[in-house]
Scaffold this active site. Structure first.
Site, mmCIF file in Angstrom:
data_model
loop_
_atom_site.group_PDB
_atom_site.id
_atom_site.type_symbol
_atom_site.label_atom_id
_atom_site.label_comp_id
_atom_site.label_asym_id
_atom_site.label_seq_id
_atom_site.Cartn_x
_atom_site.Cartn_y
_atom_site.Cartn_z
ATOM 1 N N GLU A 192 0.638 -1.103 0.023
ATOM 2 C CA GLU A 192 -0.118 -0.009 0.142
ATOM 3 C C GLU A 192 0.930 1.328 -0.086
ATOM 4 O O GLU A 192 0.689 2.286 -0.612
ATOM 5 C CB GLU A 192 -1.051 0.049 1.140
ATOM 6 N N PRO B 47 8.709 -14.875 -2.722
ATOM 7 C CA PRO B 47 7.608 -14.602 -1.751
ATOM 8 C C PRO B 47 7.143 -13.403 -1.292
ATOM 9 O O PRO B 47 7.886 -12.538 -1.514
ATOM 10 C CB PRO B 47 8.386 -15.463 -0.417
ATOM 11 N N LEU C 117 13.672 -7.044 -0.200
ATOM 12 C CA LEU C 117 12.836 -6.087 -0.214
ATOM 13 C C LEU C 117 13.201 -4.988 -1.031
ATOM 14 O O LEU C 117 14.221 -4.559 -1.188
ATOM 15 C CB LEU C 117 12.536 -5.576 1.239
ATOM 16 N N GLY C 118 12.210 -4.413 -1.707
ATOM 17 C CA GLY C 118 12.337 -3.466 -2.695
ATOM 18 C C GLY C 118 13.139 -3.419 -3.955
ATOM 19 O O GLY C 118 13.407 -2.423 -4.295
ATOM 20 N N GLU C 119 13.032 -4.916 -4.441
ATOM 21 C CA GLU C 119 14.000 -5.126 -5.414
ATOM 22 C C GLU C 119 12.978 -5.890 -6.554
ATOM 23 O O GLU C 119 13.513 -6.485 -7.538
ATOM 24 C CB GLU C 119 15.038 -5.875 -5.219
ATOM 25 N N ASN D 109 -0.486 -7.191 -6.712
ATOM 26 C CA ASN D 109 -0.026 -6.164 -7.546
ATOM 27 C C ASN D 109 0.267 -6.668 -9.082
ATOM 28 O O ASN D 109 1.312 -7.120 -9.197
ATOM 29 C CB ASN D 109 1.173 -5.268 -7.109
ATOM 30 N N ILE E 233 0.352 -4.248 -11.691
ATOM 31 C CA ILE E 233 0.449 -2.977 -12.240
ATOM 32 C C ILE E 233 2.114 -2.952 -12.611
ATOM 33 O O ILE E 233 2.489 -2.547 -13.604
ATOM 34 C CB ILE E 233 0.128 -1.861 -11.463
#
Length: 468
Positions: free
Chosen positions: A81, A302, A352-354, A378, A380
Protein backbone atom coordinates in the site's frame (compact mmCIF):
# COMPACT_ATOMS: atom_id res chain seq x y z
CA UNK A 1 -13.25 11.88 -13.06
CA UNK A 2 -16.73 11.71 -11.56
CA UNK A 3 -17.73 13.25 -8.30
CA UNK A 4 -20.70 13.25 -5.99
CA UNK A 5 -21.82 16.77 -5.06
CA UNK A 6 -19.70 18.23 -2.23
CA UNK A 7 -21.51 18.03 1.06
CA UNK A 8 -21.24 20.36 4.00
CA UNK A 9 -18.10 20.19 6.05
CA UNK A 10 -18.53 17.29 8.49
CA UNK A 11 -18.72 18.33 12.10
CA UNK A 12 -16.69 16.50 14.73
CA UNK A 13 -18.50 14.07 16.95
CA UNK A 14 -19.95 10.61 17.06
CA UNK A 15 -21.06 8.83 13.92
CA UNK A 16 -24.81 8.15 14.03
CA UNK A 17 -24.54 4.37 14.24
CA UNK A 18 -27.52 2.10 14.76
CA UNK A 19 -28.04 0.60 18.22
CA UNK A 20 -26.54 -2.82 17.38
CA UNK A 21 -23.49 -1.27 15.70
CA UNK A 22 -22.92 1.04 18.68
CA UNK A 23 -23.13 -1.95 21.02
CA UNK A 24 -20.64 -3.91 18.95
CA UNK A 25 -18.26 -0.97 19.03
CA UNK A 26 -18.41 -0.94 22.84
CA UNK A 27 -17.70 -4.68 22.92
CA UNK A 28 -14.85 -4.29 20.40
CA UNK A 29 -13.20 -1.58 22.52
CA UNK A 30 -13.50 -3.72 25.65
CA UNK A 31 -12.04 -6.79 23.94
CA UNK A 32 -8.99 -4.81 22.83
CA UNK A 33 -8.24 -3.89 26.43
CA UNK A 34 -8.87 -7.42 27.68
CA UNK A 35 -6.76 -9.05 24.97
CA UNK A 36 -4.01 -6.44 24.87
CA UNK A 37 -1.42 -8.79 26.46
CA UNK A 38 -2.02 -11.27 23.63
CA UNK A 39 -1.59 -8.54 21.01
CA UNK A 40 1.70 -7.48 22.56
CA UNK A 41 2.84 -11.11 22.78
CA UNK A 42 2.01 -11.52 19.09
CA UNK A 43 4.16 -8.50 18.18
CA UNK A 44 6.98 -9.76 20.37
CA UNK A 45 6.84 -13.20 18.74
CA UNK A 46 6.91 -11.63 15.27
CA UNK A 47 10.02 -9.81 16.42
CA UNK A 48 11.92 -13.09 16.55
CA UNK A 49 12.21 -12.94 12.76
CA UNK A 50 11.81 -9.19 12.26
CA UNK A 51 13.52 -7.28 15.10
CA UNK A 52 11.81 -3.99 14.17
CA UNK A 53 8.62 -5.41 15.69
CA UNK A 54 10.34 -5.13 19.07
CA UNK A 55 11.25 -1.47 18.70
CA UNK A 56 9.34 1.82 18.99
CA UNK A 57 6.88 0.43 21.54
CA UNK A 58 5.86 3.93 22.57
CA UNK A 59 4.43 4.57 19.12
CA UNK A 60 2.13 1.57 19.47
CA UNK A 61 0.59 3.44 22.40
CA UNK A 62 0.34 6.79 20.62
CA UNK A 63 3.52 8.29 22.05
CA UNK A 64 4.73 9.75 18.75
CA UNK A 65 6.78 12.92 19.06
CA UNK A 66 7.37 15.09 16.02
CA UNK A 67 8.79 18.46 15.01
CA UNK A 68 6.46 18.64 12.01
CA UNK A 69 3.94 21.49 12.18
CA UNK A 70 0.41 20.20 11.68
CA UNK A 71 1.42 17.47 9.25
CA UNK A 72 -0.84 15.57 6.92
CA UNK A 73 -1.16 12.10 8.45
CA UNK A 74 -0.86 9.40 5.76
CA UNK A 75 -1.51 5.80 6.77
CA UNK A 76 -0.60 2.78 4.65
CA UNK A 77 -0.95 -0.53 6.43
CA UNK A 78 1.51 -2.56 4.38
CA UNK A 79 4.59 -2.18 2.23
CA UNK A 80 2.50 -2.71 -0.90
CA UNK A 81 0.00 0.00 0.00
CA UNK A 82 2.83 2.36 0.87
CA UNK A 83 4.60 1.83 -2.42
CA UNK A 84 1.33 2.35 -4.26
CA UNK A 85 0.76 5.66 -2.47
CA UNK A 86 4.35 6.88 -2.98
CA UNK A 87 3.65 8.97 -6.13
CA UNK A 88 0.91 10.82 -4.27
CA UNK A 89 3.05 11.39 -1.17
CA UNK A 90 5.89 12.77 -3.29
CA UNK A 91 3.51 15.19 -5.03
CA UNK A 92 2.06 16.33 -1.70
CA UNK A 93 5.59 16.99 -0.45
CA UNK A 94 6.25 19.07 -3.56
CA UNK A 95 3.26 21.21 -2.61
CA UNK A 96 4.94 21.98 0.70
CA UNK A 97 2.89 19.76 2.98
CA UNK A 98 4.72 18.20 5.94
CA UNK A 99 3.76 14.54 6.19
CA UNK A 100 3.74 11.94 8.94
CA UNK A 101 3.46 8.39 7.57
CA UNK A 102 2.19 5.57 9.74
CA UNK A 103 2.34 1.88 8.95
CA UNK A 104 1.72 -1.41 10.76
CA UNK A 105 4.73 -3.52 9.81
CA UNK A 106 8.53 -3.33 9.82
CA UNK A 107 8.45 -3.99 6.07
CA UNK A 108 6.27 -0.91 5.61
CA UNK A 109 8.51 1.15 7.87
CA UNK A 110 11.63 0.04 6.00
CA UNK A 111 10.02 0.77 2.64
CA UNK A 112 9.05 4.26 3.80
CA UNK A 113 12.62 4.92 4.84
CA UNK A 114 13.77 3.98 1.34
CA UNK A 115 11.04 5.74 -0.61
CA UNK A 116 11.16 9.02 1.29
CA UNK A 117 14.78 9.13 2.46
CA UNK A 118 15.44 12.61 1.10
CA UNK A 119 12.31 14.15 2.63
CA UNK A 120 13.10 12.48 5.96
CA UNK A 121 16.65 13.84 5.92
CA UNK A 122 15.24 17.31 5.24
CA UNK A 123 12.80 17.08 8.15
CA UNK A 124 9.73 17.22 5.89
CA UNK A 125 8.50 13.68 6.51
CA UNK A 126 8.50 11.31 9.47
CA UNK A 127 7.58 7.62 9.81
CA UNK A 128 5.97 5.94 12.81
CA UNK A 129 3.92 2.90 13.75
CA UNK A 130 0.15 3.26 13.90
CA UNK A 131 -1.24 3.27 17.46
CA UNK A 132 -3.01 0.13 18.62
CA UNK A 133 -6.82 0.03 18.71
CA UNK A 134 -7.04 1.80 22.07
CA UNK A 135 -9.01 5.02 22.25
CA UNK A 136 -6.61 6.69 24.69
CA UNK A 137 -3.62 5.74 22.50
CA UNK A 138 -5.20 7.21 19.38
CA UNK A 139 -6.15 10.39 21.28
CA UNK A 140 -2.57 10.71 22.57
CA UNK A 141 -1.27 10.32 19.02
CA UNK A 142 -3.61 13.03 17.73
CA UNK A 143 -2.79 15.33 20.65
CA UNK A 144 0.96 15.03 20.08
CA UNK A 145 0.98 15.05 16.26
CA UNK A 146 -1.87 17.54 15.70
CA UNK A 147 -2.58 16.35 12.13
CA UNK A 148 -4.39 18.76 9.83
CA UNK A 149 -6.14 15.75 8.23
CA UNK A 150 -5.74 11.99 7.85
CA UNK A 151 -5.35 10.25 4.50
CA UNK A 152 -5.78 6.47 4.57
CA UNK A 153 -4.90 4.30 1.56
CA UNK A 154 -6.62 1.38 -0.20
CA UNK A 155 -9.24 0.55 2.45
CA UNK A 156 -9.07 1.12 6.19
CA UNK A 157 -11.70 0.23 8.77
CA UNK A 158 -10.01 0.17 12.17
CA UNK A 159 -13.10 0.99 14.27
CA UNK A 160 -11.39 2.74 17.18
CA UNK A 161 -8.99 4.62 14.93
CA UNK A 162 -11.71 5.99 12.66
CA UNK A 163 -14.30 6.82 15.29
CA UNK A 164 -11.75 8.45 17.59
CA UNK A 165 -10.22 10.52 14.78
CA UNK A 166 -13.71 11.67 13.77
CA UNK A 167 -14.62 12.51 17.35
CA UNK A 168 -11.38 14.49 17.72
CA UNK A 169 -12.23 16.57 14.65
CA UNK A 170 -9.59 15.12 12.30
CA UNK A 171 -10.94 15.22 8.70
CA UNK A 172 -10.66 11.77 7.14
CA UNK A 173 -10.01 10.92 3.49
CA UNK A 174 -9.10 7.73 1.65
CA UNK A 175 -6.87 7.49 -1.45
CA UNK A 176 -6.58 4.61 -3.95
CA UNK A 177 -9.80 3.40 -2.37
CA UNK A 178 -11.26 0.04 -3.27
CA UNK A 179 -14.07 -2.07 -1.91
CA UNK A 180 -13.98 -5.61 -3.38
CA UNK A 181 -17.34 -7.06 -4.33
CA UNK A 182 -17.26 -9.98 -1.91
CA UNK A 183 -16.12 -7.80 1.00
CA UNK A 184 -18.84 -5.26 0.25
CA UNK A 185 -21.58 -7.90 0.29
CA UNK A 186 -20.22 -9.62 3.38
CA UNK A 187 -19.73 -6.39 5.35
CA UNK A 188 -23.31 -5.24 4.76
CA UNK A 189 -24.69 -8.64 5.77
CA UNK A 190 -22.64 -9.62 8.84
CA UNK A 191 -22.84 -8.16 12.33
CA UNK A 192 -25.61 -5.70 11.47
CA UNK A 193 -23.37 -4.07 8.90
CA UNK A 194 -20.78 -3.11 11.52
CA UNK A 195 -17.76 -2.81 9.21
CA UNK A 196 -19.68 -1.17 6.37
CA UNK A 197 -21.06 1.48 8.74
CA UNK A 198 -17.53 2.62 9.63
CA UNK A 199 -17.07 4.26 6.23
CA UNK A 200 -19.40 7.02 7.38
CA UNK A 201 -16.36 8.36 9.22
CA UNK A 202 -14.83 9.46 5.92
CA UNK A 203 -15.51 12.90 4.50
CA UNK A 204 -13.83 12.10 1.17
CA UNK A 205 -13.11 8.85 -0.66
CA UNK A 206 -10.94 8.86 -3.81
CA UNK A 207 -11.73 5.61 -5.64
CA UNK A 208 -9.87 3.49 -8.14
CA UNK A 209 -12.89 2.99 -10.40
CA UNK A 210 -16.55 3.81 -10.82
CA UNK A 211 -17.44 0.27 -9.72
CA UNK A 212 -15.80 0.85 -6.34
CA UNK A 213 -17.25 4.36 -6.11
CA UNK A 214 -20.81 3.05 -6.41
CA UNK A 215 -20.26 0.81 -3.39
CA UNK A 216 -18.99 3.65 -1.21
CA UNK A 217 -21.90 5.86 -2.29
CA UNK A 218 -24.31 3.09 -1.31
CA UNK A 219 -22.92 3.31 2.25
CA UNK A 220 -23.65 7.01 2.54
CA UNK A 221 -20.10 8.38 2.25
CA UNK A 222 -20.35 12.16 2.02
CA UNK A 223 -18.17 12.68 -1.04
CA UNK A 224 -16.90 10.10 -3.52
CA UNK A 225 -14.55 10.82 -6.44
CA UNK A 226 -13.19 8.47 -9.11
CA UNK A 227 -9.47 9.26 -9.29
CA UNK A 228 -7.81 6.03 -10.47
CA UNK A 229 -4.84 4.11 -9.07
CA UNK A 230 -1.58 5.97 -8.32
CA UNK A 231 0.46 2.79 -8.78
CA UNK A 232 0.24 3.51 -12.50
CA UNK A 233 2.42 6.57 -11.84
CA UNK A 234 5.19 4.75 -9.96
CA UNK A 235 8.65 5.49 -11.36
CA UNK A 236 10.50 2.43 -12.56
CA UNK A 237 13.73 1.64 -10.68
CA UNK A 238 16.20 2.21 -13.51
CA UNK A 239 19.20 0.86 -11.59
CA UNK A 240 17.42 -2.42 -10.99
CA UNK A 241 16.46 -2.64 -14.65
CA UNK A 242 20.07 -2.02 -15.68
CA UNK A 243 21.32 -4.73 -13.30
CA UNK A 244 18.76 -7.21 -14.65
CA UNK A 245 19.73 -6.36 -18.22
CA UNK A 246 23.40 -6.91 -17.44
CA UNK A 247 22.81 -10.25 -15.74
CA UNK A 248 20.46 -11.46 -18.46
CA UNK A 249 23.18 -10.81 -21.00
CA UNK A 250 25.91 -12.44 -18.91
CA UNK A 251 23.76 -15.45 -18.06
CA UNK A 252 22.46 -15.95 -21.61
CA UNK A 253 18.82 -15.42 -20.68
CA UNK A 254 16.10 -15.03 -23.29
CA UNK A 255 15.13 -11.62 -21.90
CA UNK A 256 18.36 -10.30 -23.43
CA UNK A 257 19.44 -12.97 -25.90
CA UNK A 258 16.93 -14.36 -28.41
CA UNK A 259 17.02 -18.12 -28.19
CA UNK A 260 18.58 -18.00 -24.73
CA UNK A 261 17.36 -19.64 -21.55
CA UNK A 262 13.70 -18.78 -20.80
CA UNK A 263 12.87 -17.09 -17.47
CA UNK A 264 9.58 -17.10 -15.56
CA UNK A 265 8.92 -15.09 -12.41
CA UNK A 266 6.48 -16.19 -9.71
CA UNK A 267 5.93 -12.93 -7.83
CA UNK A 268 4.36 -12.36 -4.40
CA UNK A 269 3.92 -16.06 -3.69
CA UNK A 270 1.80 -16.75 -0.60
CA UNK A 271 1.15 -19.76 1.60
CA UNK A 272 -0.67 -22.51 -0.27
CA UNK A 273 0.62 -21.67 -3.76
CA UNK A 274 4.01 -23.41 -3.69
CA UNK A 275 2.69 -26.82 -4.78
CA UNK A 276 0.85 -25.29 -7.76
CA UNK A 277 3.93 -23.43 -8.93
CA UNK A 278 6.29 -26.40 -8.43
CA UNK A 279 3.89 -28.52 -10.52
CA UNK A 280 3.93 -25.81 -13.19
CA UNK A 281 7.74 -25.86 -13.22
CA UNK A 282 7.82 -29.64 -13.59
CA UNK A 283 5.38 -29.61 -16.52
CA UNK A 284 7.43 -26.94 -18.28
CA UNK A 285 10.70 -28.77 -17.72
CA UNK A 286 9.28 -31.96 -19.20
CA UNK A 287 8.07 -30.06 -22.27
CA UNK A 288 11.43 -28.34 -22.80
CA UNK A 289 13.31 -31.61 -22.24
CA UNK A 290 11.19 -33.30 -24.91
CA UNK A 291 11.98 -30.43 -27.28
CA UNK A 292 15.71 -30.67 -26.43
CA UNK A 293 15.61 -27.00 -25.42
CA UNK A 294 17.24 -25.31 -22.39
CA UNK A 295 15.15 -25.63 -19.24
CA UNK A 296 13.66 -22.37 -17.97
CA UNK A 297 15.13 -20.52 -15.00
CA UNK A 298 12.50 -19.65 -12.41
CA UNK A 299 12.56 -16.58 -10.21
CA UNK A 300 10.47 -17.07 -7.06
CA UNK A 301 9.67 -14.06 -4.88
CA UNK A 302 7.74 -14.82 -1.66
CA UNK A 303 5.21 -12.24 -0.56
CA UNK A 304 6.72 -11.62 2.88
CA UNK A 305 10.11 -12.01 4.59
CA UNK A 306 8.58 -14.56 6.97
CA UNK A 307 8.28 -16.94 4.00
CA UNK A 308 11.88 -16.77 2.74
CA UNK A 309 13.17 -19.76 4.72
CA UNK A 310 9.97 -21.75 4.28
CA UNK A 311 9.96 -21.20 0.51
CA UNK A 312 13.57 -22.30 0.17
CA UNK A 313 12.81 -25.45 2.15
CA UNK A 314 9.74 -26.32 0.07
CA UNK A 315 11.56 -25.78 -3.22
CA UNK A 316 14.57 -27.79 -2.08
CA UNK A 317 12.35 -30.65 -0.89
CA UNK A 318 10.83 -30.73 -4.38
CA UNK A 319 14.30 -31.51 -5.74
CA UNK A 320 15.01 -28.04 -7.11
CA UNK A 321 18.42 -26.41 -6.98
CA UNK A 322 17.89 -23.05 -5.28
CA UNK A 323 20.10 -19.99 -4.79
CA UNK A 324 19.01 -17.10 -2.58
CA UNK A 325 19.53 -13.60 -3.87
CA UNK A 326 21.10 -12.59 -0.52
CA UNK A 327 23.74 -15.29 -0.86
CA UNK A 328 24.60 -15.12 -4.56
CA UNK A 329 24.29 -11.39 -5.39
CA UNK A 330 25.84 -8.44 -3.58
CA UNK A 331 24.24 -5.08 -2.78
CA UNK A 332 24.86 -3.89 -6.34
CA UNK A 333 23.22 -7.06 -7.72
CA UNK A 334 26.57 -8.36 -8.94
CA UNK A 335 26.80 -12.18 -8.81
CA UNK A 336 29.29 -14.15 -6.79
CA UNK A 337 32.08 -15.75 -8.79
CA UNK A 338 31.04 -19.10 -7.29
CA UNK A 339 27.53 -18.94 -8.76
CA UNK A 340 26.94 -21.55 -11.47
CA UNK A 341 23.79 -20.30 -13.17
CA UNK A 342 23.65 -23.25 -15.51
CA UNK A 343 23.19 -25.57 -12.52
CA UNK A 344 20.51 -23.35 -10.97
CA UNK A 345 16.77 -24.09 -11.15
CA UNK A 346 15.37 -21.31 -8.99
CA UNK A 347 16.59 -17.87 -7.95
CA UNK A 348 14.83 -17.11 -4.65
CA UNK A 349 14.13 -13.40 -4.22
CA UNK A 350 14.73 -12.98 -0.49
CA UNK A 351 15.01 -9.19 -0.49
CA UNK A 352 12.73 -6.16 -0.12
CA UNK A 353 12.35 -3.28 -2.54
CA UNK A 354 13.88 -5.09 -5.54
CA UNK A 355 10.78 -6.34 -7.31
CA UNK A 356 11.59 -4.47 -10.51
CA UNK A 357 14.89 -6.36 -10.71
CA UNK A 358 13.16 -9.73 -10.50
CA UNK A 359 10.47 -8.70 -12.98
CA UNK A 360 12.96 -7.27 -15.48
CA UNK A 361 15.03 -10.45 -15.34
CA UNK A 362 12.00 -12.46 -16.45
CA UNK A 363 10.08 -12.90 -19.69
CA UNK A 364 6.71 -13.74 -18.16
CA UNK A 365 5.33 -12.98 -14.69
CA UNK A 366 2.86 -15.05 -12.68
CA UNK A 367 1.40 -12.98 -9.84
CA UNK A 368 0.69 -14.79 -6.60
CA UNK A 369 -2.12 -14.49 -4.11
CA UNK A 370 -4.39 -15.54 -6.99
CA UNK A 371 -4.12 -19.34 -6.84
CA UNK A 372 -5.52 -19.27 -3.30
CA UNK A 373 -8.48 -17.16 -2.28
CA UNK A 374 -6.61 -14.03 -1.21
CA UNK A 375 -7.55 -11.91 -4.20
CA UNK A 376 -4.15 -11.57 -5.98
CA UNK A 377 -1.39 -8.99 -5.57
CA UNK A 378 -0.04 -6.12 -7.63
CA UNK A 379 -0.14 -6.66 -11.40
CA UNK A 380 0.66 -3.06 -12.31
CA UNK A 381 4.43 -3.31 -11.82
CA UNK A 382 4.96 -6.19 -14.29
CA UNK A 383 2.56 -4.55 -16.72
CA UNK A 384 4.62 -1.37 -16.43
CA UNK A 385 7.60 -3.35 -17.77
CA UNK A 386 5.41 -4.60 -20.64
CA UNK A 387 5.66 -8.19 -19.44
CA UNK A 388 2.94 -10.77 -20.15
CA UNK A 389 1.20 -11.28 -16.80
CA UNK A 390 -0.77 -14.29 -15.60
CA UNK A 391 -2.96 -14.78 -12.54
CA UNK A 392 -5.07 -17.52 -11.00
CA UNK A 393 -8.83 -17.64 -10.45
CA UNK A 394 -8.90 -15.36 -7.37
CA UNK A 395 -8.55 -11.70 -8.37
CA UNK A 396 -11.17 -9.98 -6.21
CA UNK A 397 -8.42 -7.96 -4.50
CA UNK A 398 -7.37 -6.42 -7.81
CA UNK A 399 -10.84 -5.99 -9.28
CA UNK A 400 -9.36 -2.76 -10.58
CA UNK A 401 -7.33 -2.95 -12.75
CA UNK A 402 -7.78 -6.71 -13.08
CA UNK A 403 -11.10 -6.59 -14.91
CA UNK A 404 -9.89 -3.86 -17.25
CA UNK A 405 -6.56 -5.62 -17.90
CA UNK A 406 -8.31 -8.89 -18.76
CA UNK A 407 -10.61 -7.07 -21.17
CA UNK A 408 -7.62 -5.33 -22.78
CA UNK A 409 -5.83 -8.67 -23.22
CA UNK A 410 -2.75 -7.63 -21.21
CA UNK A 411 -3.60 -10.04 -18.37
CA UNK A 412 -4.33 -13.76 -18.59
CA UNK A 413 -6.23 -15.85 -16.04
CA UNK A 414 -5.76 -19.58 -15.45
CA UNK A 415 -7.34 -22.05 -13.08
CA UNK A 416 -4.61 -24.57 -12.25
CA UNK A 417 -1.03 -25.72 -12.89
CA UNK A 418 -1.67 -27.55 -16.22
CA UNK A 419 -3.55 -24.57 -17.68
CA UNK A 420 -0.87 -22.15 -16.47
CA UNK A 421 1.98 -24.31 -17.76
CA UNK A 422 0.35 -24.67 -21.18
CA UNK A 423 -0.06 -20.90 -21.50
CA UNK A 424 3.52 -20.26 -20.37
CA UNK A 425 4.84 -22.82 -22.83
CA UNK A 426 2.95 -21.15 -25.66
CA UNK A 427 4.46 -17.74 -24.87
CA UNK A 428 8.00 -18.99 -24.23
CA UNK A 429 8.09 -21.10 -27.38
CA UNK A 430 6.52 -18.63 -29.80
CA UNK A 431 7.88 -15.10 -30.44
CA UNK A 432 4.64 -14.29 -32.26
CA UNK A 433 2.50 -15.29 -29.26
CA UNK A 434 4.79 -13.33 -26.95
CA UNK A 435 4.53 -10.18 -29.07
CA UNK A 436 0.76 -10.54 -29.19
CA UNK A 437 0.61 -10.81 -25.37
CA UNK A 438 2.50 -7.51 -24.90
CA UNK A 439 0.94 -5.56 -27.76
CA UNK A 440 -1.68 -3.65 -25.80
CA UNK A 441 0.42 -2.68 -22.78
CA UNK A 442 1.31 0.84 -23.95
CA UNK A 443 -2.28 1.73 -24.76
CA UNK A 444 -3.46 0.28 -21.45
CA UNK A 445 -1.03 2.43 -19.49
CA UNK A 446 -1.86 5.54 -21.48
CA UNK A 447 -5.52 5.04 -20.60
CA UNK A 448 -5.00 4.48 -16.87
CA UNK A 449 -2.07 6.77 -16.05
CA UNK A 450 -2.25 10.22 -14.46
CA UNK A 451 -4.11 9.09 -11.33
CA UNK A 452 -1.82 11.08 -9.03
CA UNK A 453 -2.84 14.37 -10.64
CA UNK A 454 -6.49 13.31 -10.48
CA UNK A 455 -6.11 12.69 -6.76
CA UNK A 456 -4.44 16.06 -6.23
CA UNK A 457 -7.11 17.93 -8.18
CA UNK A 458 -9.61 17.01 -5.45
CA UNK A 459 -7.35 16.51 -2.46
CA UNK A 460 -5.53 19.86 -2.39
CA UNK A 461 -8.69 22.01 -2.38
CA UNK A 462 -10.21 19.65 0.18
CA UNK A 463 -7.20 20.03 2.47
CA UNK A 464 -7.38 23.80 2.13
CA UNK A 465 -11.10 23.74 2.93
CA UNK A 466 -10.57 21.55 6.00
CA UNK A 467 -7.41 23.20 7.33
CA UNK A 468 -7.76 23.68 11.05
Amino acid sequence: MTDTPPAHRPSPGRIPFSGPVSALLVIYRALWHLLLPLALLFLWQRGRKEPLYRRFWGERFGNTTTELKRPLWVHSASMGELRGAAPLVHKLLQHGLPILVTTLTPAGRTAAGQLFAEAMAQGRLQVAYLPLELGWAVRRFIRQVRPRAALMTEIDTWPVLLTTARAQGVPLAMANAQYPKDSFARDRRKWWGFRAALFQAYALVLCKSETHAQRFRALGVERVVVAGETRFDLPVASQQLAAADRLALDWGLATRRPGGRPVVCFASVVVGEDATFVKTMQILWQAFDEAAAPRPLFVCVPRSPQRFDESEQLLTQAGLRVARRSQCLDAALTPSARLNVGALDVLLGDSLGEMYFYLALSQVVVVGGSFVDTGAHNVIEPLALRKPVMVGPSIWGIEYPGVEALAAGVLQQHSDAPSLAHALLRLLASPEAYAEATAGADAFFAEHGGATDKHLATLLPWLQEHAR
